[in-house]
Scaffold this active site. Sequence first.
Site, PDB file in Angstrom:
ATOM      1  CD  GLU A  17       0.325   5.389  -9.343  1.00 35.76           C
ATOM      2  OE1 GLU A  17      -0.108   4.302  -9.741  1.00 35.76           O
ATOM      3  OE2 GLU A  17       0.248   6.426 -10.031  1.00 35.76           O
ATOM      4  CG  PHE A  18       5.426   7.310 -12.126  1.00 36.75           C
ATOM      5  CD1 PHE A  18       6.733   7.647 -11.782  1.00 36.75           C
ATOM      6  CD2 PHE A  18       5.201   6.091 -12.740  1.00 36.75           C
ATOM      7  CE1 PHE A  18       7.787   6.785 -12.052  1.00 36.75           C
ATOM      8  CE2 PHE A  18       6.249   5.226 -13.020  1.00 36.75           C
ATOM      9  CZ  PHE A  18       7.549   5.568 -12.679  1.00 36.75           C
ATOM     10  CG  LEU A  19      -0.638   8.595  -7.244  1.00 41.54           C
ATOM     11  CD1 LEU A  19      -0.637   9.597  -6.110  1.00 41.54           C
ATOM     12  CD2 LEU A  19      -1.821   7.677  -7.125  1.00 41.54           C
ATOM     13  N   GLY A  31      11.443  27.592  -3.517  1.00 45.73           N
ATOM     14  CA  GLY A  31      10.511  27.694  -2.387  1.00 45.73           C
ATOM     15  C   GLY A  31      11.229  27.370  -1.096  1.00 45.73           C
ATOM     16  CB  CYS A  55       7.220  10.715  -2.490  1.00 50.27           C
ATOM     17  SG  CYS A  55       5.726   9.711  -2.408  1.00 50.27           S
ATOM     18  CE  LYS A 109       7.529   7.015  -7.068  1.00 49.54           C
ATOM     19  NZ  LYS A 109       6.561   8.006  -7.494  1.00 49.54           N
TER      20      LYS A 109
HETATM   21  N1  LIG Z   1       1.647   9.333  -1.549  1.00 51.27           N
HETATM   22  C1  LIG Z   1       2.118   9.491  -2.766  1.00 51.27           C
HETATM   23  O1  LIG Z   1       1.975  10.545  -3.398  1.00 51.27           O
HETATM   24  C2  LIG Z   1       2.847   8.359  -3.447  1.00 51.27           C
HETATM   25  C3  LIG Z   1       3.050   8.409  -4.836  1.00 51.27           C
HETATM   26  C4  LIG Z   1       3.699   7.355  -5.450  1.00 51.27           C
HETATM   27  C5  LIG Z   1       4.166   6.296  -4.691  1.00 51.27           C
HETATM   28  N2  LIG Z   1       3.976   6.279  -3.349  1.00 51.27           N
HETATM   29  C6  LIG Z   1       4.441   5.113  -2.591  1.00 51.27           C
HETATM   30  O2  LIG Z   1       3.329   4.272  -2.325  1.00 51.27           O
HETATM   31  C7  LIG Z   1       3.474   3.625  -1.055  1.00 51.27           C
HETATM   32  C8  LIG Z   1       2.276   3.947  -0.180  1.00 51.27           C
HETATM   33  O3  LIG Z   1       2.255   5.333   0.071  1.00 51.27           O
HETATM   34  P1  LIG Z   1       0.988   6.073   0.678  1.00 51.27           P
HETATM   35  O4  LIG Z   1       1.282   7.517   0.636  1.00 51.27           O
HETATM   36  O5  LIG Z   1      -0.239   5.562   0.044  1.00 51.27           O
HETATM   37  O6  LIG Z   1       1.059   5.537   2.196  1.00 51.27           O
HETATM   38  P2  LIG Z   1      -0.059   5.675   3.303  1.00 51.27           P
HETATM   39  O7  LIG Z   1       0.666   5.698   4.597  1.00 51.27           O
HETATM   40  O8  LIG Z   1      -1.008   6.773   2.979  1.00 51.27           O
HETATM   41  O9  LIG Z   1      -0.890   4.304   3.193  1.00 51.27           O
HETATM   42  C9  LIG Z   1      -0.419   3.056   3.561  1.00 51.27           C
HETATM   43  C10 LIG Z   1      -1.580   2.222   4.113  1.00 51.27           C
HETATM   44  O10 LIG Z   1      -1.132   0.885   4.359  1.00 51.27           O
HETATM   45  C11 LIG Z   1      -1.794   0.430   5.509  1.00 51.27           C
HETATM   46  N3  LIG Z   1      -1.090  -0.765   6.045  1.00 51.27           N
HETATM   47  C12 LIG Z   1       0.057  -0.821   6.768  1.00 51.27           C
HETATM   48  N4  LIG Z   1       0.367  -2.110   7.024  1.00 51.27           N
HETATM   49  C13 LIG Z   1      -0.581  -2.879   6.454  1.00 51.27           C
HETATM   50  C14 LIG Z   1      -0.817  -4.276   6.369  1.00 51.27           C
HETATM   51  N5  LIG Z   1       0.021  -5.151   6.927  1.00 51.27           N
HETATM   52  N6  LIG Z   1      -1.902  -4.710   5.697  1.00 51.27           N
HETATM   53  C15 LIG Z   1      -2.763  -3.844   5.137  1.00 51.27           C
HETATM   54  N7  LIG Z   1      -2.590  -2.492   5.174  1.00 51.27           N
HETATM   55  C16 LIG Z   1      -1.536  -2.014   5.836  1.00 51.27           C
HETATM   56  C17 LIG Z   1      -1.816   1.626   6.451  1.00 51.27           C
HETATM   57  O11 LIG Z   1      -2.783   1.497   7.449  1.00 51.27           O
HETATM   58  C18 LIG Z   1      -2.130   2.745   5.430  1.00 51.27           C
HETATM   59  O12 LIG Z   1      -3.537   2.927   5.318  1.00 51.27           O
HETATM   60  C19 LIG Z   1       4.811   4.108  -0.503  1.00 51.27           C
HETATM   61  O13 LIG Z   1       5.803   3.206  -0.873  1.00 51.27           O
HETATM   62  C20 LIG Z   1       5.021   5.423  -1.230  1.00 51.27           C
HETATM   63  O14 LIG Z   1       6.377   5.748  -1.341  1.00 51.27           O
HETATM   64  C21 LIG Z   1       3.317   7.279  -2.707  1.00 51.27           C
END
Ligand SMILES: NC(=O)c1ccc[n+]([C@@H]2O[C@H](COP(=O)([O-])OP(=O)(O)OC[C@H]3O[C@@H](n4cnc5c(N)ncnc54)[C@H](O)[C@@H]3O)[C@@H](O)[C@H]2O)c1
Length: 437
Positions: free
Chosen positions: A149-151, A254, A261, A205
Amino acid sequence: MKIAVVGTGYVGLVTGTCFAETGNTVTCVDIDKSKVEKLSNGQITIYEPGLEKLFLRNLRENRLKFTTYLAEGIADAKVIFLALPTPPGEDGFADLKYILGVADELGKILKDYKVIVDKSTVPVGTAEKVSAAIAKNCQCEFDVVSNPEFLREGVAVEDFMKPDRVVIGTESEKARKIMGDLYAPFVRQGNPVIYMDEKSAELTKYAANSFLATKISFMNEIARLCELLGADVDMVRRGIGSDDRIGKRFLFPGIGYGGSCFPKDVQALVKSASEVKYDFKILEAVMDVNEKQKVNLIPRIKKYFNSKLDGKKIALWGLAFKPNTDDIREAPALYLIEALVKEGASIAAFDPEAMKNVRELVGDKITYTENQYDALNNCDALIIATEWSEFRTPEFEKMSERMKAKVVFDGRNVFDLEQMKELGFYYESIGRKTIVP
Ligand SMILES: NC(=O)c1ccc[n+]([C@@H]2O[C@H](COP(=O)([O-])OP(=O)(O)OC[C@H]3O[C@@H](n4cnc5c(N)ncnc54)[C@H](O)[C@@H]3O)[C@@H](O)[C@H]2O)c1
């Protein structure tokens, strides 16, 4: 199509909501009971511009559901997205326990063909590991696809609905067709869906985030050089950014990159490289520069106050790691708070969205104000740590009235130097000359 999204955080909730928006029926699964309860009751759990409206609409129209039960969530789904955390483990490697834990459970409950999609950011080879973890307990047919995901938080809905590109890593024709159908509504303008093998998708990614982090650290080094040589980084930025090969974006210096991330992904790529005995020198330097940049303002503030910060009242504008989000993971503001409080300063902070999260983390170590001006009351200096739009053109008169001293340390270069000079502020920013009234 029926879809399940496992993990309903920043990525999972946006993914689930946006897929529901194009007509799919989506069940989001999360182990956090209170989160699932809130979401089921129409209470959004993160701040992300534009998300709430879509979330409520799709919830109302029964295209979006939430559950804590994995088996229930995936029962009818053709595609299961894993949007689970991949935090750094103690050794700096991405910790795959959440992903592999769910893969293990999935193996026990899959009954018919499904596409399992790694949406989390995961090291090269994870799709294979997920496959093996599922296959251990599963007799039925399935495919594991890497679809990073690239958001960007702050513009996540826009990024998801109109992605620059969609990367799909799979060598299965069947999975490729399903993923292509699912993403078709999002790429109608012709933005590419790039198909590749799983490993290349996984590395894409990390390479993207590491390259962007490199751009930031590079500009932060140029900014430091500007300070030492008397040049202006804003001019240099504009000068180089107009070259198409370099591009205008992501050239703003900055107080370091933060968020959930960049820090973890750069570190994880360095670690992955070390596993195959490759010394990724550039990224080592990128991390080193960022560590220093996060606290770059501290020695400057100390110098201004002759190392006497005890009893000083500091206003802090901005807590989130960047504007338009409530996410404070690895936010530079947190490092500033820690260092300043240690020196005996008191901090009054304002952030339009992130105060709740900071309060949960640091409690009453600092005070929180209702608006940006209240933070300034009787302060000895203002620090700007996040470039929220509302900080850009404030009522300077009101600021002057409230502040004990018109002193600003700006970690995001939001103000114009000439203007600050005219208004009689002491103004230090990044990579630009200091304005002394
Ligand atoms: N946040 C961003 O901007 C972004 C962008 C691209 C990619 N990513 C990647 O996406 C992934 C998720 O990131 P995020 O920021 O959404 O994380 P986050 O911590 O906001 O969300 C993760 C969720 O998973 C849940 N969880 C944990 N264990 C679980 C299980 N066994 N079953 C069901 N749910 C469970 C947690 O309760 C939490 O709600 C990471 O690998 C991150 O690197 C994040």
